[in-house]
Design an enzyme around this catalytic site. Structure first.
Site, PDB file in Angstrom:
ATOM      1  N   ASP A   1      80.112  44.365  82.167  1.00  0.00           N
ATOM      2  CA  ASP A   1      80.747  44.662  80.886  1.00  0.00           C
ATOM      3  C   ASP A   1      79.732  45.047  79.809  1.00  0.00           C
ATOM      4  OD1 ASP A   1      83.300  44.134  81.796  1.00  0.00           O
ATOM      5  OD2 ASP A   1      83.372  42.107  81.000  1.00  0.00           O
TER       6      ASP A   1
ATOM      7  N   LYS B   1      83.848  47.596  77.742  1.00  0.00           N
ATOM      8  CA  LYS B   1      84.909  47.845  76.774  1.00  0.00           C
ATOM      9  C   LYS B   1      84.408  47.382  75.416  1.00  0.00           C
ATOM     10  CE  LYS B   1      88.497  46.754  80.111  1.00  0.00           C
ATOM     11  NZ  LYS B   1      89.557  45.831  80.459  1.00  0.00           N
TER      12      LYS B   1
ATOM     13  N   MET C   1      85.909  37.406  69.066  1.00  0.00           N
ATOM     14  CA  MET C   1      86.344  38.802  68.987  1.00  0.00           C
ATOM     15  C   MET C   1      87.170  39.061  67.732  1.00  0.00           C
ATOM     16  SD  MET C   1      87.534  39.182  72.976  1.00  0.00           S
ATOM     17  CE  MET C   1      88.821  37.977  72.689  1.00  0.00           C
TER      18      MET C   1
END
Length: 187
Positions: free
Chosen positions: A37, A59, A174
């Site tokens: 990732d 991502k 996040m």
């Protein structure tokens, strides 16, 4: 017929190579292919031997060049070729890392897999900043909350009124893009 490979769903921790688990460090060298990732740091990636294939599926918020379904298919295909596959995720694979989804897909296809927990940023980053997430007399619990809810989720949104009443430490992961909304809802 090719023997099935195996997949390890492993956490790379918060980015500091010194916080990589011994088992994950070992898997970096033993894997045939590593699917990784965006949150896996360069300090960790540079430890991967040259002979190991790397597949970037990173991502970032609002930018998902490789959809999750394709990542599932990739893991299955590589394992079905008999390869040892390391699925390397930032933090811990089961803390907002979609590791549960990947484990379910592997299980459905009868692909052997193992979970390798990683050091989560939910407690390690505050610790590095000198902030204990629990502290006698101040916080006897901590709560890890997504700062970026799935828009396709069928249940209701976070109950900020209840969260604001919690006596423990609230850790939002996040949540940078939603920081103003999170703060306003908690206030």
């Amino acid at each position: 017929m090719t023997e099935k490979g195996k997949v390890w769903l492993a956490g790379a921790g918060p980015g500091d190579a010194g916080l990589l688990t011994v088992k994950t460090r070992q898997l970096l060298c033993e894997a045939d292919v590593i699917v990784y990732d965006a949150l896996v740091s360069e300090d960790i990636l540079c430890q991967i031997p040259d002979h190991v294939d790397r597949i970037y599926v990173g991502k970032r918020s609002g930018h998902h060049p490789v959809p999750q379904e394709e990542i599932h298919a990739m893991l299955l295909q590589e394992a079905q070729k008999g390869k040892r596959v390391l699925r390397l995720k930032g933090g811990d694979p089961f803390i907002f890392g979609r590791g549960g989804e990947e484990a379910l897909e592997l299980s459905k296809m009868d692909i052997p897999f193992e979970i390798v927990p990683g050091v989560s940023s939910s407690y390690s980053v505050p610790a590095y900043a000198g902030i204990p997430v629990t502290h006698r007399g101040m916080a006897s619990s901590f709560h890890v909350i997504t700062g970026h809810e799935d828009g396709n989720k069928t249940s209701s949104a976070l109950d900020y009124q209840t969260l604001a009443k919690e006596e423990g430490t609230l850790v939002f992961l996040m949540g940078l893009q939603n920081l103003d909304k999170i703060a306003a809802n908690l206030i």
